[in-house]
Design a protein around this motif. Sequence first.
Motif, PDB file in Angstrom:
ATOM      1  N   SER A  30       3.114  -0.453   4.617  1.00 28.75           N
ATOM      2  CA  SER A  30       1.807  -1.050   4.896  1.00 28.75           C
ATOM      3  C   SER A  30       1.331  -1.848   3.680  1.00 28.75           C
ATOM      4  N   TRP A  31       0.437  -2.784   3.948  1.00 29.37           N
ATOM      5  CA  TRP A  31       0.050  -3.728   2.907  1.00 29.37           C
ATOM      6  C   TRP A  31      -1.439  -3.688   2.624  1.00 29.37           C
ATOM      7  N   LYS A  32      -1.764  -3.983   1.384  1.00 25.16           N
ATOM      8  CA  LYS A  32      -3.178  -4.085   1.025  1.00 25.16           C
ATOM      9  C   LYS A  32      -3.708  -5.454   1.451  1.00 25.16           C
ATOM     10  N   ASP A  50       0.859  -1.177   0.000  1.00 22.38           N
ATOM     11  CA  ASP A  50       0.000   0.000   0.000  1.00 22.38           C
ATOM     12  C   ASP A  50       0.900   1.233   0.000  1.00 22.38           C
ATOM     13  N   VAL A  67      -9.394  -1.808   7.526  1.00 21.04           N
ATOM     14  CA  VAL A  67      -8.319  -0.877   7.171  1.00 21.04           C
ATOM     15  C   VAL A  67      -8.540   0.459   7.857  1.00 21.04           C
ATOM     16  N   TYR A 123     -11.121   3.313  -1.282  1.00 22.14           N
ATOM     17  CA  TYR A 123     -11.722   2.036  -0.930  1.00 22.14           C
ATOM     18  C   TYR A 123     -12.710   1.628  -2.002  1.00 22.14           C
ATOM     19  N   GLY A 129      -6.731   0.867  -0.960  1.00 28.28           N
ATOM     20  CA  GLY A 129      -5.398   1.410  -0.744  1.00 28.28           C
ATOM     21  C   GLY A 129      -5.434   2.883  -0.447  1.00 28.28           C
ATOM     22  N   THR A 130      -4.315   3.378   0.103  1.00 26.15           N
ATOM     23  CA  THR A 130      -4.259   4.788   0.450  1.00 26.15           C
ATOM     24  C   THR A 130      -4.382   5.659  -0.798  1.00 26.15           C
ATOM     25  N   HIS A 131      -3.752   5.229  -1.889  1.00 24.13           N
ATOM     26  CA  HIS A 131      -3.788   6.043  -3.098  1.00 24.13           C
ATOM     27  C   HIS A 131      -5.102   5.904  -3.847  1.00 24.13           C
ATOM     28  N   GLN A 132      -5.631   4.709  -3.935  1.00 19.19           N
ATOM     29  CA  GLN A 132      -6.817   4.485  -4.758  1.00 19.19           C
ATOM     30  C   GLN A 132      -8.129   4.619  -3.991  1.00 19.19           C
ATOM     31  N   ARG A 181      -9.106  -4.093  -4.094  1.00 17.50           N
ATOM     32  CA  ARG A 181      -8.940  -2.713  -4.559  1.00 17.50           C
ATOM     33  C   ARG A 181      -9.147  -1.749  -3.395  1.00 17.50           C
ATOM     34  N   PRO A 187      -4.405  -8.690  -4.554  1.00 16.88           N
ATOM     35  CA  PRO A 187      -4.878  -7.736  -3.537  1.00 16.88           C
ATOM     36  C   PRO A 187      -6.255  -7.186  -3.882  1.00 16.88           C
TER      37      PRO A 187
END
Length: 273
Positions: free
Chosen positions: A49-51, A33, A120, A71, A66-69, A64, A62
Amino acid sequence: MNSPRFMIACDRCDQWFHGECIGIDEKQGEFIDLHFCDRCSQETGKTTSWKPKCGNPACEKPGRVGTHQGYLSKYCSQNCGMQVARARLELADMKRKRHALTQHVQEDEPVYSASIPDLVIHRQLQSQLNTCSEQQDQQRLQQIKSIRQQALEHVEMIAFKHAFLTSLPEPDNGTCGFDGRLTMDDALWMEAYRAAQVPPTAEVCSLGSKQCPRHTQWARLTGQVLALERQEQLHVLQRLRREKQLIQSRKQHRHDPVHLAQAVGHGAKKVNT
Ligand SMILES: [Zn+2]
Ligand SMILES: [Zn+2]
Ligand SMILES: [Zn+2]
Ligand SMILES: [Zn+2]
């Protein structure tokens, strides 16, 4: 040896590292992540950190999330969501039970005790609770605002897609009739929603419905997948609302002169004014 080697960027200093130099292979890399290099880890105390894994137990990708994408879904793909929905359906049919999946979901009554986005967010919430700086709270509130907007838009998009699903005509002469647009990427559906225009015609499955095992009960299943995705987003919204309240009460606390005086009084004996 000429094939490009797998590389990972640090999310803080933007330096790139060979996966093999930091002991992460390409497969594991898909699950990253946020990555912090050794130096940045030491400087900030943050670690990579991990997805979460896709919500389909049979899938190794994984989800979909993540911090960038944001929830998007606990599933890696629409297909995995369909597989799980299908498995659930078969199970439910076997037990001849009525299931709650297709029922209208109330925002404050999540059917699932813990979905992946929920976990998360919960983890982030916990780590946020340990930090108490005004600036960090402010940053998190901004973040919450943008995640919230994303989730709200996602809910709208799901409704848009659902309207499309229900508008599809009954398939002719016993053909399957599955419409390929239903498995398009979320990103494309988001575009379609923003443009208020259903994606242009896609391939419609013309196999006989009995000869098409891939799309059995597709209308019902897609409806369920959409209901689940909607529920996930509502759950996210609920958690965000709670976290926001928490932060706001903490900010309040911090600015409250009584508490401030107590905090000061703790360190110094008395403050003369
Ligand atoms: Zn770094
Ligand atoms: Zn290297
Ligand atoms: Zn999957
Ligand atoms: Zn088909």
